[in-house]
Design an enzyme around this catalytic site. Structure first.
Site, PDB file in Angstrom:
ATOM      1  N   SER A 144      59.864  52.610  79.738  1.00 35.13           N
ATOM      2  CA  SER A 144      59.367  53.970  79.988  1.00 35.13           C
ATOM      3  C   SER A 144      57.990  54.121  79.371  1.00 35.13           C
ATOM      4  CB  SER A 144      60.317  55.004  79.375  1.00 35.13           C
ATOM      5  OG  SER A 144      59.730  56.294  79.392  1.00 35.13           O
ATOM      6  N   TYR A 157      64.077  58.861  71.660  1.00 32.02           N
ATOM      7  CA  TYR A 157      64.159  58.118  72.921  1.00 32.02           C
ATOM      8  C   TYR A 157      62.981  57.149  73.052  1.00 32.02           C
ATOM      9  CZ  TYR A 157      63.687  57.330  77.959  1.00 32.02           C
ATOM     10  OH  TYR A 157      63.531  56.766  79.206  1.00 32.02           O
TER      11      TYR A 157
END
Length: 266
Positions: A144, A157
């Site tokens: 990501s 995250y």
């Protein structure tokens, strides 16, 4: 074996209900992928995903797989590879967590880290070893853009994805020259709804910094990521950004002094 255009004939998906993974599988089936194994925890969603891919003509089977149960990975994944060569493994599992709750409940934060990082390390190493043993194949890992630089809004995250990203890069270097191709994919925020026909605004570092997580132009779609994965496979890319302009934006933000970065509305 892959065909002359680099399209895999057999696909293993870790995280079988992932929208990105399913969009990728649909594209690959349209390009002659015939065998698909969807690994994930048993659920109606996993069964429905398998049925949807079977309707497109592929031989699809579900496999019980739990990212958090690392001790089972070698056995579960070993059985899949023992049944025949796998041309492509798509590691697509992961959870976003809830930043506010996870800061207050450390065990929730640990679950994010264990799923996104340690579970992926375990499964990734098992699959890498199997691919190396068969002498060919691609391991595609969904990272990501959040892993590029920690943001106040999602650093738990983001830190798990940063670890996964670094692991994948190192693994790719370790397997270089073995016949095994490793590709890391760095999407922006993935929105489940397509925006076909909508003109995307030009992406700049300033626009990135000013945008909330869920807003354009950070967003992309599962179909856009899937298309980038297929293109990356054909080119044997090592890193894929989605959208591609994020590479330039993140290059600028990565070098921004921390006191300035801290003041950005991210």
């Amino acid at each position: 074996m892959k065909d002359a255009f680099g399209a895999p004939q057999s696909l293993l998906v870790l995280g079988g209900t992932s929208e990105i993974a399913l969009a990728t599988a649909r594209r690959l089936i349209a390009r002659r992928t015939r065998t698909v194994r969807l690994a994930g925890r048993p659920s109606p969603a996993l069964d429905s995903a398998a049925a949807g891919l079977r309707a497109r003509g592929a031989d699809v089977r579900t496999v019980d797989f739990d990212a958090l149960d690392s001790e089972s990975h070698e056995t579960v994944l070993g059985k899949i590879f023992a049944e025949g060569d796998i041309d492509m493994v798509l590691l697509a599992f992961g959870i976003a967590g809830d930043q506010g709750r996870d800061e207050e409940e450390p065990l929730s934060a640990v679950r994010v880290a264990q799923t996104n990082y340690t579970g992926a390390v375990s499964a990734g190493l098992v699959c890498a070893g199997a691919l190396q043993a068969q002498g060919h194949g691609s391991l595609v890992v969904l990272s990501s853009v959040a892993g590029e630089r920690a943001r106040r809004a999602d650093f738990i995250y983001g830190s798990s994805k940063a670890g996964l990203d670094a692991f994948t890069q190192g693994l790719g270097d370790a397997l270089y020259g073995t016949g095994v191709h490793v590709m890391v994919v760095r999407p922006g925020v993935v929105h489940p709804k397509t925006t076909a026909g909508a003109a995307a605004p030009r992406l700049t570092a300033a626009r990135f910094a000013a945008a909330p997580l869920e807003a354009s132009p950070l967003t992309t779609t599962p179909d856009a990521v899937a298309e980038a994965i297929v293109t990356g496979l054909r080119r044997r890319s090592e890193t894929v950004w989605v959208p591609g302009s994020l590479r330039v934006v993140m290059s600028a933000l990565r070098h921004l002094p921390r006191p300035l970065f801290r003041r950005l509305p991210v």
